[in-house]
Scaffold this motif. Sequence first.
Motif, PDB file in Angstrom:
ATOM      1  N   ASN A   1       0.818  -1.211   0.000  1.00 26.20           N
ATOM      2  CA  ASN A   1       0.000   0.000   0.000  1.00 26.20           C
ATOM      3  C   ASN A   1       0.849   1.258   0.000  1.00 26.20           C
ATOM      4  OD1 ASN A   1      -3.107  -0.446   0.265  1.00 26.20           O
ATOM      5  ND2 ASN A   1      -2.156  -2.098   1.460  1.00 26.20           N
ATOM      6  N   TYR A   2       2.004   1.197   0.652  1.00 26.70           N
ATOM      7  CA  TYR A   2       2.928   2.339   0.633  1.00 26.70           C
ATOM      8  C   TYR A   2       3.384   2.632  -0.793  1.00 26.70           C
ATOM      9  CZ  TYR A   2       7.148   5.092   1.547  1.00 26.70           C
ATOM     10  OH  TYR A   2       8.114   6.071   1.541  1.00 26.70           O
ATOM     11  N   ILE A   3       3.778   1.584  -1.513  1.00 28.39           N
ATOM     12  CA  ILE A   3       4.198   1.772  -2.902  1.00 28.39           C
ATOM     13  C   ILE A   3       3.041   2.287  -3.744  1.00 28.39           C
ATOM     14  CG2 ILE A   3       4.844   0.499  -4.991  1.00 28.39           C
ATOM     15  CD1 ILE A   3       6.789  -1.105  -3.323  1.00 28.39           C
ATOM     16  N   ALA A   4       1.855   1.719  -3.538  1.00 26.64           N
ATOM     17  CA  ALA A   4       0.690   2.160  -4.315  1.00 26.64           C
ATOM     18  C   ALA A   4       0.418   3.645  -4.084  1.00 26.64           C
ATOM     19  CB  ALA A   4      -0.528   1.318  -3.949  1.00 26.64           C
ATOM     20  N   LYS A   5       0.490   4.084  -2.829  1.00 27.07           N
ATOM     21  CA  LYS A   5       0.223   5.493  -2.534  1.00 27.07           C
ATOM     22  C   LYS A   5       1.298   6.402  -3.124  1.00 27.07           C
ATOM     23  CE  LYS A   5      -3.581   4.980  -0.171  1.00 27.07           C
ATOM     24  NZ  LYS A   5      -4.873   5.442  -0.746  1.00 27.07           N
ATOM     25  N   ARG A   6       2.538   5.972  -3.071  1.00 29.33           N
ATOM     26  CA  ARG A   6       3.616   6.801  -3.608  1.00 29.33           C
ATOM     27  C   ARG A   6       3.564   6.896  -5.137  1.00 29.33           C
ATOM     28  NH1 ARG A   6       9.552   7.368  -1.988  1.00 29.33           N
ATOM     29  NH2 ARG A   6       9.036   9.138  -3.316  1.00 29.33           N
ATOM     30  N   LEU A   7       3.148   5.824  -5.785  1.00 27.71           N
ATOM     31  CA  LEU A   7       3.151   5.817  -7.252  1.00 27.71           C
ATOM     32  C   LEU A   7       1.845   6.311  -7.864  1.00 27.71           C
ATOM     33  CD1 LEU A   7       5.050   2.501  -8.124  1.00 27.71           C
ATOM     34  CD2 LEU A   7       5.959   4.818  -7.840  1.00 27.71           C
ATOM     35  N   GLU A   8       0.786   6.358  -7.054  1.00 28.13           N
ATOM     36  CA  GLU A   8      -0.541   6.698  -7.587  1.00 28.13           C
ATOM     37  C   GLU A   8      -0.578   8.055  -8.303  1.00 28.13           C
ATOM     38  OE1 GLU A   8      -4.981   5.601  -6.064  1.00 28.13           O
ATOM     39  OE2 GLU A   8      -3.613   6.535  -4.637  1.00 28.13           O
ATOM     40  N   PRO A   9       0.143   9.067  -7.841  1.00 31.31           N
ATOM     41  CA  PRO A   9       0.105  10.329  -8.591  1.00 31.31           C
ATOM     42  C   PRO A   9       0.784  10.250  -9.961  1.00 31.31           C
ATOM     43  CG  PRO A   9       0.822  10.693  -6.317  1.00 31.31           C
ATOM     44  CD  PRO A   9       0.860   9.216  -6.561  1.00 31.31           C
TER      45      PRO A   9
ATOM     46  N   TYR B   1       1.259   6.974 -11.829  1.00 31.77           N
ATOM     47  CA  TYR B   1       0.718   5.869 -12.625  1.00 31.77           C
ATOM     48  C   TYR B   1      -0.640   5.481 -12.036  1.00 31.77           C
ATOM     49  CZ  TYR B   1       5.706   5.073 -13.809  1.00 31.77           C
ATOM     50  OH  TYR B   1       7.009   5.201 -14.200  1.00 31.77           O
ATOM     51  N   PRO B   2      -1.607   5.145 -12.861  1.00 30.22           N
ATOM     52  CA  PRO B   2      -2.869   4.648 -12.307  1.00 30.22           C
ATOM     53  C   PRO B   2      -2.656   3.320 -11.586  1.00 30.22           C
ATOM     54  CG  PRO B   2      -3.094   5.242 -14.631  1.00 30.22           C
ATOM     55  CD  PRO B   2      -1.631   5.251 -14.334  1.00 30.22           C
ATOM     56  N   VAL B   3      -3.192   3.186 -10.364  1.00 23.24           N
ATOM     57  CA  VAL B   3      -3.222   1.898  -9.665  1.00 23.24           C
ATOM     58  C   VAL B   3      -4.514   1.221 -10.084  1.00 23.24           C
ATOM     59  CG1 VAL B   3      -3.289   0.732  -7.442  1.00 23.24           C
ATOM     60  CG2 VAL B   3      -1.798   2.718  -7.766  1.00 23.24           C
ATOM     61  N   LEU B   4      -4.390   0.096 -10.733  1.00 23.12           N
ATOM     62  CA  LEU B   4      -5.514  -0.449 -11.490  1.00 23.12           C
ATOM     63  C   LEU B   4      -6.644  -0.975 -10.611  1.00 23.12           C
ATOM     64  CD1 LEU B   4      -6.301  -0.747 -14.411  1.00 23.12           C
ATOM     65  CD2 LEU B   4      -5.207  -2.993 -14.455  1.00 23.12           C
ATOM     66  N   TYR B   5      -6.325  -1.635  -9.505  1.00 18.80           N
ATOM     67  CA  TYR B   5      -7.365  -2.239  -8.668  1.00 18.80           C
ATOM     68  C   TYR B   5      -7.119  -1.898  -7.207  1.00 18.80           C
ATOM     69  CZ  TYR B   5      -8.083  -5.067 -12.846  1.00 18.80           C
ATOM     70  OH  TYR B   5      -8.302  -5.477 -14.135  1.00 18.80           O
TER      71      TYR B   5
ATOM     72  N   VAL C   1      -4.984  -2.010  -1.298  1.00 21.98           N
ATOM     73  CA  VAL C   1      -4.656  -3.266  -1.973  1.00 21.98           C
ATOM     74  C   VAL C   1      -4.269  -4.293  -0.916  1.00 21.98           C
ATOM     75  CG1 VAL C   1      -3.923  -2.078  -4.059  1.00 21.98           C
ATOM     76  CG2 VAL C   1      -2.229  -2.598  -2.286  1.00 21.98           C
ATOM     77  N   ALA C   2      -3.967  -5.493  -1.362  1.00 19.18           N
ATOM     78  CA  ALA C   2      -3.516  -6.527  -0.429  1.00 19.18           C
ATOM     79  C   ALA C   2      -1.992  -6.461  -0.332  1.00 19.18           C
ATOM     80  CB  ALA C   2      -4.004  -7.898  -0.881  1.00 19.18           C
TER      81      ALA C   2
END
Length: 970
Positions: free
Chosen positions: A799-807, A809-813, A820-821
Amino acid sequence: MTSHRIPLTELESGTPFESRHIGPDAAAQAKMLAQVGYGSLDELTAAAVPDVIKSTERLALPEARSEAEVLAELRSFAHRNRVQHSMIGLGYHGTFTPPVILRNVMENPGWYTAYTPYQPEISQGRLEALLNFQTVVADLTGLPTSGASLLDEPTAAAEAMALSRRVGKAGKRGSTVFLVDAECLPQTVGVLRTRAEPTGVEVVVADLREGIPDEIADRGVFGVLLQYPGVSGVVRDQRAVIERAHELDAVVTVAADLLALTLLTSPGELGADIAVGSSQRFGVPMGFGGPHAGYMAVRDAFARSLPGRLVGVSRDADGEQAYRLALQTREQHIRREKATSNICTAQVLLAVMAGMYATYHGPDGLAAIARRTHRYAALLAAGLRDGGVQVVHGAFFDTVTARVPGRAAEVVERASLAGVDLRLTDADHVGITCDEITGREHLTAVWRAFGVLGDDAAGDFAALDTATADALPEPLLRTDEYLTHPVFHEHRSETGMLRYLRRLADRDYALDRGMIPLGSCTMKLNATTEMEPVTWPEFGALHPFAPAEQAEGYLTLIRELEERLAEVTGYDRVSLQPNAGSQGELAGLLAVRAYHRANGQEQRTVCLIPSSAHGTNAASAVMAGMKVVVVKTSDNGDVDVADLHAKIEQHGNELAVLMVTYPSTHGVFEEHISDVCAAVHEAGGQVYVDGANLNALLGVAKPGRFGADVSHLNLHKTFCIPHGGGGPGVGPIGVREHLAPYLPNHPLQPAAGPETGIGPVSGAPWGSAGILPISWAYVRLMGAEGLRRATQVAVLSANYIAKRLEPHYPVLYAGPNGLVAHECIIDVRPLTKQTGVSIDDVAKRLIDYGFHAPTMSFPVAGTLMIEPTESEDLAELDRFCEAMIAIRAEIDKVGTGEWDAQDNPLRNAPHTAAMLAGEWQQAYGREEAVFPAGVKASDKYWPPVRRIDGAFGDRNLVCSCPPVAEYEAG
C-alpha cells in the motif's frame, strides 16, 4: 557514571529473528503508515481485510525461538537421522559434490535467491549455466534438444507419456495404451498411473525381454517406456524393441542413467525418440528424495513440443550472442486450458549444480567416475559368485541383483547392522547398487552380510581385480565423443572453476543485489539460518527409501511442518509430497475428483476458473480430467458474482470445483469470497483456493476456515524456500477432513499417505524433503505473532508503494477504503497509447536504475504487478519508488517530444558498459543512459547484454552450447 540494569531474561532473549526478517523497523513502519493514512498495523489490517474472513484466535504455534536455538533444535533432528552407506539404488545415489560447487552455487545467495530468467538481460549467468546443462543432457542422450530441467525422473516420464500421445501417429489415431517395461523404477510406474488415469490412458506394465507381446501390440500402443539400465541392474540392447515399437507407430522413451551413458551407447543412437531421467548423481545430494533436476531430451521433430523450459541462443540489439528462454509463448501459464502440461517451473539450482559437476569433471572425469563405479559393481558380483551366490544378470553397470532363496531379508538386516543399506527386492532377491562414493569397506560389508566372507576376513581386492572382467556388453559400449565444447575442458582447476562461477554470478541479478518486486512471486528473505541445515549430511545424504528408523529426525520434522501448515491455513491435513506448485494444483484437483467419484458423482467434471487466474490452474484442471469453464472478472478485478451464479446454474450437478486465488490475482481482498464459496458448496462443488498469495493471509485469515476445501501452498513463496533461479520449489496441499482420504500416497512408503490416496504425484514419498528444514525453521523462528506481523508489513509495503506511485501511474485495482492486499498493479497502457513507450521499455529501463522489473503484463497486459514483501526495508522501497517516478518523468519527455520516440533511454534500455565505451550515437547523453537519477557509479549494476531479440531466437532455435567457431568468435 551509573550503569543501567537490564533484566537477565531480556539479555538472554537476544535480537528476535522477526526484526531480521521484516525489513522496516518501527520508525519506518510509522512513516509508511502515515503515508497510507493509518495509525497502526492493526488499524490497517482492520481496514484492508474483510471481516468475513478474519481469524479471531491466535495461531496455535510454539513461541518464536532465536536463530541459535532453532539451529540447535535442527541439530537435534539431524542427530536422530542415521546416515548409513546406501546401496539401495532405485534412481538415488551417493555422490560427492565438489566443494567449490557446494560453496559457490548451492550455498551462494547469488545463485539461490534469483528468480526465473524472464528478464534475460540480467540472467545471462544462469542461462549460460542452464545451456551447459542442456548440452550435457543432449550429448549424453544422443538427442539434440534438451530442456532446462524437469521436476524429477518419474514426472519427466509422465511428461514423456503425454508428449508421446500428442505427437505420435498411434496417439493421434486414438490409441490409449502406454506400455512400460517391467524393469522401470517402481516410483515411476506409480506416478505414471496417477497421471494416466484421469486422461483416459491405460498404463500396461509388461516384461519386454522378448519384445512387445503380440496381444499388447494388437491393442495399439502410442508409447513405450524402457529403463536403461533396468531397475534390476541389467543392461540390454533395446534396439529390437525400439524398432518394433516404431513399426506400431509408437513413440519410444528411454529412462536413462546419465553416468552410465558416459560408457554406454546413447538412447538416441539406439533409436529412441525421447530420453528422460535424473541428474541427481551429478553432484546433487539425495536429500531424502529431492530436490533434484529431472531431464528430458527429444529428437528434432519434437523440439517445439517439449514441455517445460528451454534455454535458447539469440542475439541482442548489437547483434551479440545472448541467451533467453526460448518459445516462451508456449509456456503453460500462457496457454491455459490449451496447455499440454502444467509445468511452469524447473529445478534450476539443481540443474546448475549438475551442469557444473559435468563442467568441472569434463568427459574424461565423468567417464572415470563411471568406470570406477562399474568396477566396484563388477568386483562385488565376482566376490558373490566366488562365494556361491547366484548373480542374476551377467551384464550390468552399477547394480547387482543377487538371488538367495528365502534369505533376502536376513542378508539386508545383516548389512544394515554393518552400516550398509541394501534393497530387499523380494524374499529371494537382494539389490545392491554401487556409486561414486562406494569403497572397498562397503563391498567387504556386503560380502560378510551374504556370508561369503568371514566376519574377520578381508577380501583380496588386487587378486579379484586381476581376475574379473567388466560386465558391460561389448556391442553397447559407447564409441562417439561427447562434451566436446570448450566449456567442458577449460575449468579443471578449482581456481578456474571458482572464477567461472563468479563470472557467471556477476552477470545476474538476484536478491543479494537488490529488491525483486515480482507480483505473485513473493521474493522475500531466504535467511541463512533457514538455509544452513540443508547442506548438513544428516539431511542431505539420506536415501528416500532408507528404513524409517534411520529417518526419525526427518520424519519428526515433516510431521511438525505438516501440523503447523495445517494450523496456519485452517486445514485438517497437509501432504508435503508435491514438489512444485503445479504438482500441488494437480494433487488437489485429483483429490476433489476422487472425492466426487467416491460419492458416486462421476459426472462432476466441470472446473470453474476466473479469467484472471494463473494459467497453470486451467492446465492442471485439464490434466485432472476436468472441463474448464471460464468465469468473468469484474471491472474491479473481483470474480463476477453474477456470471459465477449463471455458470453454476448452467452446469448444475456437473460442477466439480471452483479454482480461485485469494487475495485475488489482481492483488485485492475480495469481500464476497465466503459467499462465492457458499454458492459453490450449495451446488455440490468444492472450492480450491490457489495459495500463491498466501503471504497476505498468514496470521490474519485461514482459507480452510472461510470456505475453501483445498489449497496448494507455495513454500518457495510464503515459507522462504528460495526460488533458485527458477526452482526448486515445494507445493504441498492442505485439505479439509473430507478430502484427507484422497491425499497422495506412495507405493514404497505406506507412511507417506493414506491407503485410499490418489497415488504418487512425485517420485519421492515426501517430495523435495531436503529443503523442508527451511520452511520448518521459518515458522519456528517467527512464531504466531511474527508471522502475523510479517503479513501486516507485506500489506503495508504494497500500500505504501501504491500510494507513492498513484500520482504518477494509475493503480488499477483496489479494495474497500482504496487499499490493496500484498501487491498492486500499475497501469502503463494509457502512457503507451500517448507516447509509444511500452511495458517492455519500462521493464528494461529499470535495469539501468539497478532493479529487476515487477511482473509484466500479468494478469493484465500492459501493466506491472508489484509485490515488495515484508523483507524489503524502507530505503529500498523508496529507491524503487523514486526510480519509477523518474521513469515516469522520462516517459513525459518522450510524450512532449523532448526525446525522440525511437532514440531515447527507454527504447534503448538496458545500456551496457560496452555501449558506453564505444562510439556514442544516441541523441541523449551517456550519463542519462547509465547513471540516471539516484544511481551511484560506485554501486552500478552493468547488464552484460543489450535488449535481446526474442523472435530471432525462436526462429533460429539453438538450445545447446553454440559451435566452437562461434564460441571463439565471441
